[in-house]
Design a protein around this motif. Structure first.
Motif, PDB file in Angstrom:
ATOM      1  N   ASN A  41       0.810  -1.189  -0.034  1.00  0.00           N
ATOM      2  CA  ASN A  41       0.020  -0.110   0.102  1.00  0.00           C
ATOM      3  C   ASN A  41       0.780   1.166  -0.067  1.00  0.00           C
ATOM      4  OD1 ASN A  41      -2.329  -1.872   0.136  1.00  0.00           O
ATOM      5  ND2 ASN A  41      -2.400  -1.611   2.436  1.00  0.00           N
ATOM      6  N   ASN A 222      -0.962   4.126  10.497  1.00  0.00           N
ATOM      7  CA  ASN A 222      -1.908   3.982   9.385  1.00  0.00           C
ATOM      8  C   ASN A 222      -1.406   4.789   8.328  1.00  0.00           C
ATOM      9  OD1 ASN A 222      -3.644   2.115  10.538  1.00  0.00           O
ATOM     10  ND2 ASN A 222      -4.676   3.693  11.776  1.00  0.00           N
ATOM     11  N   ARG A 227      -3.545   3.408   4.866  1.00  0.00           N
ATOM     12  CA  ARG A 227      -4.963   2.837   5.039  1.00  0.00           C
ATOM     13  C   ARG A 227      -5.817   3.597   6.127  1.00  0.00           C
ATOM     14  NH1 ARG A 227      -4.693  -2.419   9.279  1.00  0.00           N
ATOM     15  NH2 ARG A 227      -3.942  -1.171  11.074  1.00  0.00           N
ATOM     16  N   ASP A 228      -7.143   3.190   6.484  1.00  0.00           N
ATOM     17  CA  ASP A 228      -7.951   4.204   7.124  1.00  0.00           C
ATOM     18  C   ASP A 228      -7.388   4.657   8.462  1.00  0.00           C
ATOM     19  OD1 ASP A 228     -10.206   5.624   8.076  1.00  0.00           O
ATOM     20  OD2 ASP A 228     -11.657   3.868   7.826  1.00  0.00           O
TER      21      ASP A 228
END
Length: 445
Positions: A41, A222, A227-228
């Motif tokens: 990610n 995070n 990510r969230d």
């Protein structure tokens, strides 16, 4: 080999050990999960991987210059003109609006048979550029991994500190209750109760601040994981260190594995190819041309000839040689500069070798020092725990004051939080050392 394999090879070292829970629930984020999420990610890694893909495309046969150029041509011409022809007998022939038409279409081929080996060395240079891009991507991944664990370990440290402060607050609350009972029965003064309540207030504030810091640091993690930000999770607080013998074997191979040294070797190779490409300009270029075409022309009638239509169809081929005997000196200048740039890369490598030796020595020294500090802090926790337990017994028996008991409690808090700090600082120093010796992506976390 696709550049994405660079990530796949690394990800294969880190297997998911726990499945993610649904949104809103606390998940257990293991180190292997954090690594896999980061590799998949993280935006910086994604950009580096795309750069590798670009270099891989550039190093493909389609961009090598070894394949011929095939292209099509087609065209037409249409002419309308007035023609006047004066003959020898004095008469004139006038043709108004004479129309001429011509059409052509062909498939053409150009191919370089020999260009002084410049094409060969340029292709090798593209291959080396691809290798360099993979090293640059590896460096990006290593730096991102250090960033990841710097934040991950900070979450772990704050998590343990919250547990310590929760236990401290519970002890302080029990002390308030005990002081209240003793005051009710006339065994102590109101001052003891007030002191206990002040300590509860301070412990509560410390706990609240640490919890807020923990939430902020989880958001930081995070971000690294891309990510969230609202996802909550728990992390692994267990830490183990690499055995000394294994670490020594890594140190012996540091020169062959350090990414900065590997990049410097690649840059020297690129400089050598630049020199050879420059030398190729002094040699002739031999090319092959070929075409298959169709032509048609339509001519109007004239004073001497009737109108006609002509068509041609066939092959055409040729061989050409071009040799720049003198191009104003630009090739000579380019060659001289290429040699100087190679010398610069060699000097830069020598500088990098010294810097890497320094960085490894510093990283090793920091690691050994922090390991020693951690061992001392562990023993210090044992000592302060014993001191606190004895102080609590004596406080319950009324042999020491609440101030002395509180000091023992504060000493234990400081010892435990300092031990946590030393533990994660030592582990991060170990990872920094592993990066310097080129083994950060080759170990199991």
């Amino acid at each position: 080999m696709k550049s994405i394999n660079l990530k796949v090879v690394v990800i294969s070292c880190f297997i998911f050990t726990n499945s993610l829970l649904s949104f809103g629930q606390d998940e257990f984020l293991s180190r292997s999960e954090a690594i896999a999420l980061t590799l998949n990610n993280n935006y910086g890694i994604a950009i580096a991987d795309n750069n590798v893909l670009v270099s891989e495309n550039n190093a493909d046969l389609l961009n090598s210059g070894y394949l011929p150029t095939v292209f099509g041509l087609a065209g037409m011409n249409y002419t309308v003109e007035d023609q006047r022809t004066d003959r020898d007998d004095g008469e004139s022939f006038v043709l108004e609006g004479a129309q001429s038409e011509s059409y052509n279409a062909s498939v053409n081929l150009d191919y370089t048979l020999f260009d002084g080996l410049g094409r060969l060395y340029n292709f090798k240079r593209l291959k080396e550029s691809y290798n360099l891009s993979k090293l640059e991507a590896r460096e990006t991944i290593e730096n991102t991994m250090l960033q990841l664990f710097s934040v991950y370990f900070e979450v772990a440290r704050l998590t343990e500190n919250v547990e310590i402060l929760e236990q401290t607050l519970e002890i302080s609350k029990n002390r308030v209750k005990r002081a209240g009972y003793q005051f009710d029965y006339g065994q102590n003064t109101k001052l003891e109760v007030l002191n206990a309540e002040v300590d509860v207030t301070n412990d509560s504030i410390n706990l609240m601040n640490t919890r807020q810091s923990l939430l902020n640091t989880k958001r930081d993690l995070n971000v690294v994981l891309a990510r969230d930000l609202k996802l909550n999770f728990n992390v692994d607080t267990l830490v183990s260190f690499i055995p000394k013998l294994e670490l020594e074997s890594f140190l012996e191979m540091a020169k062959e594995n350090n990414v900065r040294l590997l990049q410097s070797n690649s840059n020297i190779a690129l400089s050598e190819y630049d020199i050879r490409i420059s030398k190729a300009q002094f040699l002739p270029t031999v090319g092959l041309t070929g075409s298959y075409g169709w032509n048609e022309s339509i001519s109007p009638a004239s004073a001497f000839f009737t109108g006609s239509t002509r068509q041609n169809t066939g092959f055409q081929g040729g061989l050409n040689l071009r040799w720049n005997l003198f191009d104003g000196g630009s090739s000579i200048t380019q060659l001289k500069n290429a040699k100087i740039l190679k010398d610069n890369q060699i000097l830069l490598k020598q500088q990098i070798e010294i810097e890497v030796q320094r960085d490894i020595a510093n990283a090793l020294g920091n690691y050994e020092n922090l390991i020693a500090v951690y061992n001392i802090q562990e023993q210090n926790v044992v000592t302060n725990k014993n001191n606190f337990e004895r102080s609590r017994e004596r406080f319950n028996l009324g042999q020491i004051t609440s101030i002395e008991f509180r000091q023992a409690q504060i000493n234990l808090i400081n010892a435990e939080t300092n031990k946590n700090l030393a533990k994660y600082e030592a582990k991060l120093a170990e990872l920094q050392l592993l990066q310097q010796v080129g083994q950060l992506l080759n170990i199991q976390f």
